[in-house]
Design an enzyme around this catalytic site. Structure first.
Site, PDB file in Angstrom:
ATOM      1  N   HIS A  56       0.822  -1.210   0.000  1.00  0.00           N
ATOM      2  CA  HIS A  56       0.000   0.000   0.000  1.00  0.00           C
ATOM      3  C   HIS A  56       0.861   1.269   0.000  1.00  0.00           C
ATOM      4  O   HIS A  56       0.369   2.352  -0.325  1.00  0.00           O
ATOM      5  CB  HIS A  56      -0.894  -0.019   1.239  1.00  0.00           C
ATOM      6  CG  HIS A  56      -2.240   0.609   1.043  1.00  0.00           C
ATOM      7  ND1 HIS A  56      -2.826   0.810  -0.190  1.00  0.00           N
ATOM      8  CD2 HIS A  56      -3.149   1.083   1.959  1.00  0.00           C
ATOM      9  CE1 HIS A  56      -4.009   1.366  -0.034  1.00  0.00           C
ATOM     10  NE2 HIS A  56      -4.228   1.556   1.258  1.00  0.00           N
ATOM     11  N   ASN A 106      -6.720   7.354   3.612  1.00  0.00           N
ATOM     12  CA  ASN A 106      -8.083   7.748   3.262  1.00  0.00           C
ATOM     13  C   ASN A 106      -8.363   9.230   3.473  1.00  0.00           C
ATOM     14  O   ASN A 106      -9.467   9.693   3.182  1.00  0.00           O
ATOM     15  CB  ASN A 106      -9.103   6.895   4.025  1.00  0.00           C
ATOM     16  CG  ASN A 106      -9.011   7.060   5.532  1.00  0.00           C
ATOM     17  OD1 ASN A 106      -8.048   7.633   6.039  1.00  0.00           O
ATOM     18  ND2 ASN A 106      -9.998   6.558   6.253  1.00  0.00           N
ATOM     19  N   ASP A 134      -0.652   2.497  -5.348  1.00  0.00           N
ATOM     20  CA  ASP A 134      -0.735   1.067  -5.606  1.00  0.00           C
ATOM     21  C   ASP A 134      -2.011   0.759  -6.371  1.00  0.00           C
ATOM     22  O   ASP A 134      -3.016   1.453  -6.240  1.00  0.00           O
ATOM     23  CB  ASP A 134      -0.693   0.293  -4.289  1.00  0.00           C
ATOM     24  CG  ASP A 134      -1.847   0.669  -3.352  1.00  0.00           C
ATOM     25  OD1 ASP A 134      -2.092   1.881  -3.164  1.00  0.00           O
ATOM     26  OD2 ASP A 134      -2.504  -0.240  -2.828  1.00  0.00           O
ATOM     27  N   ASN A 161      -9.262   4.555  -1.664  1.00  0.00           N
ATOM     28  CA  ASN A 161      -9.747   5.659  -0.838  1.00  0.00           C
ATOM     29  C   ASN A 161      -8.832   6.877  -0.856  1.00  0.00           C
ATOM     30  O   ASN A 161      -9.277   7.998  -0.605  1.00  0.00           O
ATOM     31  CB  ASN A 161      -9.961   5.185   0.595  1.00  0.00           C
ATOM     32  CG  ASN A 161     -11.186   4.294   0.727  1.00  0.00           C
ATOM     33  OD1 ASN A 161     -12.147   4.446  -0.018  1.00  0.00           O
ATOM     34  ND2 ASN A 161     -11.139   3.348   1.644  1.00  0.00           N
TER      35      ASN A 161
END
Length: 217
Positions: free
Chosen positions: A22, A76, A101, A122
């Site tokens: 991530h 997010n 990613d 997000n």
């Protein structure tokens, strides 16, 4: 001071997330800063007002000054960093390249595009909402999907191993080349460089599977 563009790498702050799939956007910013320190200049700036780590980058390959940022808001809420950063420096969404990613692209592969949907990411969703437009550039770094369905969260927050790790590491160099191609000659050039990372596909397997919404944070 005028900037030609800004690279924002998406990720989550803290050692818990360092090196995870991530956080490959963070890894690309780190690679750019490292190259600039060796071949040009990378000046660390105070990014506190933008909730980010921030650098001023000068490299011949970028044809002028760029900013590079790693939001420290958690994924997010990335837009809460990106929007004020662009506003303060009088940069437009079209000056922004977001590295992130991408589940629906195989590990080691890249794609580059302008605008589009968020595919359940997000970080992109937050940036789009706060900027009020999806029309910024995305450097999509493939991490592939987990071998077992329903394990997306553990996959994106896990660290690649073995061949997967090698492909991910190699993609950083190709991602820098893609960014440099964009800075030099624009979107079409970046598209061509990114496509060179494509791997052979099995027959009857689409190059990019339909995007599926995930629970990425």
């Amino acid at each position: 001071m005028d900037y030609n563009g800004v690279l924002v790498g998406l990720g989550n702050p803290g050692s818990r997330y360092e090196g995870t799939r991530h956080n490959c956007g963070f890894a690309l910013v780190d690679a750019l800063v490292d190259m600039a320190q060796r071949q040009g200049s990378a000046e660390s700036l105070n990014g506190n007002k933008f909730s980010c780590e921030l650098w001023r980058i000068r490299l011949n390959q970028l044809d002028g000054l760029w900013l590079a940022a790693k939001p420290q808001t958690y994924m997010n809420l990335s837009g809460q960093s990106v929007q004020p950063l662009l506003a303060w420096h009088k940069l437009r969404p079209s000056d922004l390249v977001v590295a992130h990613d991408e589940l629906d692209i195989a590990a080691g592969e890249l794609r580059f595009k302008l605008g589009g949907g968020n595919a359940g990411h997000n970080g992109l969703k937050s940036i789009t909402e706060l900027l009020g437009t999806p029309d910024f550039y995305r450097l999509r770094i493939g991490i592939g999907r987990p071998p077992h369905k329903g394990d997306v969260t553990n996959w994106v927050l896990g660290r690649p191993q073995g061949e997967d790790a090698e492909r991910t590491q190699q993609s950083m160099s190709a991602a820098l080349d893609t960014l440099f191609a964009f800075a030099d000659k624009g979107l079409d050039s970046a598209l061509r460089v990114a496509r060179k990372t494509a791997q052979p596909r099995k027959k009857n397997t689409p190059e990019d599977a339909p995007s599926a919404t995930s629970d990425k944070n």
